[in-house]
Design a protein around this motif. Sequence first.
Motif, PDB file in Angstrom:
ATOM      1  N   PRO A  31       0.824  -1.218   0.000  1.00  9.76           N
ATOM      2  CA  PRO A  31       0.000   0.000   0.000  1.00  9.76           C
ATOM      3  C   PRO A  31       0.854   1.262   0.000  1.00  9.76           C
ATOM      4  CG  PRO A  31       0.063  -0.986   2.187  1.00  9.76           C
ATOM      5  CD  PRO A  31       0.715  -1.960   1.255  1.00  9.76           C
ATOM      6  N   HIS A 124      -1.717  -3.618  11.075  1.00 11.69           N
ATOM      7  CA  HIS A 124      -2.177  -3.069   9.807  1.00 11.69           C
ATOM      8  C   HIS A 124      -2.344  -4.235   8.839  1.00 11.69           C
ATOM      9  CE1 HIS A 124      -2.737   0.245   6.948  1.00 11.69           C
ATOM     10  NE2 HIS A 124      -2.168  -0.553   6.071  1.00 11.69           N
ATOM     11  N   PRO A 125      -3.396  -4.236   8.039  1.00 12.27           N
ATOM     12  CA  PRO A 125      -3.643  -5.379   7.143  1.00 12.27           C
ATOM     13  C   PRO A 125      -2.753  -5.377   5.903  1.00 12.27           C
ATOM     14  CG  PRO A 125      -5.352  -3.723   6.855  1.00 12.27           C
ATOM     15  CD  PRO A 125      -4.497  -3.254   7.998  1.00 12.27           C
ATOM     16  N   PRO A 127      -1.144  -7.047   2.964  1.00 10.71           N
ATOM     17  CA  PRO A 127      -1.675  -8.235   2.287  1.00 10.71           C
ATOM     18  C   PRO A 127      -0.595  -9.233   1.863  1.00 10.71           C
ATOM     19  CG  PRO A 127      -1.585  -6.412   0.742  1.00 10.71           C
ATOM     20  CD  PRO A 127      -1.134  -5.860   2.068  1.00 10.71           C
ATOM     21  N   SER A 156      -7.210  -5.255   3.356  1.00 13.78           N
ATOM     22  CA  SER A 156      -6.977  -3.957   2.720  1.00 13.78           C
ATOM     23  C   SER A 156      -7.229  -3.979   1.223  1.00 13.78           C
ATOM     24  CB  SER A 156      -5.531  -3.504   2.979  1.00 13.78           C
ATOM     25  OG  SER A 156      -4.602  -4.401   2.387  1.00 13.78           O
TER      26      SER A 156
END
Length: 230
Positions: A31, A124-125, A127, A156
Amino acid sequence: VEEAETAWRGGRRYDAVLRVRLDSFWFAPLPSLRPLLATGAVLVRAASNAEQPGGFSNVPSDQFAFVPRDHAEVYFVQWLENLANETFIRNVYKRVQERWNKYIGGEGSLRLAFEEHNVPYDRHPFPFAVFRSTGRCFNVGQPPGTMEGCRRVAASIGGAAFEAAVQRCVNHTCCSSYGFCEDQGSSPWSCRCRPLPPAADFDFGAWLLAGAAATAAAPALEAQSAPSAA
């Protein structure tokens, strides 16, 4: 990192440092990092109950971390020095067992380092999942189980890609090395799954090509990656 800051940046520090395992598989691109700086916290993955806030849990995963530069000394130096210090391990072993873990390990000592130096951390996601040494299988099946663990991994990711990532994760996740095996296999330490085909690795190339133009046009976050296979 410090050498790069001195030699290449005239002493200007990076905004953040990443810890990245080389045996990680990402279900979606990393992200955008700049917004994560606003938390002021070290951000770790969020897949298993061990990483849930409160009580026995909230032991930070050491598989990946987004580390604001102000906390890098604790994360990359103090934590590892503690883990290698036999006297330190002896002194805190009982405390770790009584509070929230059955052994100190890397993650237990990481939590101690955070607490002792007042470093905030949060989940926090991100991935991704890590391949196990037995093959191209993931291990996110420890409590709360494979399906919920995979949904947290992919949280996310938006739209139809979310369900696709969850299904891929579930299809290639093995029994947990911590003894939780949803299919009641003969050995709690087993790892059986349908191996992820190597063709899936080409996803990374597609992401790079798709994001090249956007990356060139956007201001870059000054971050330094610190790969690790530990």
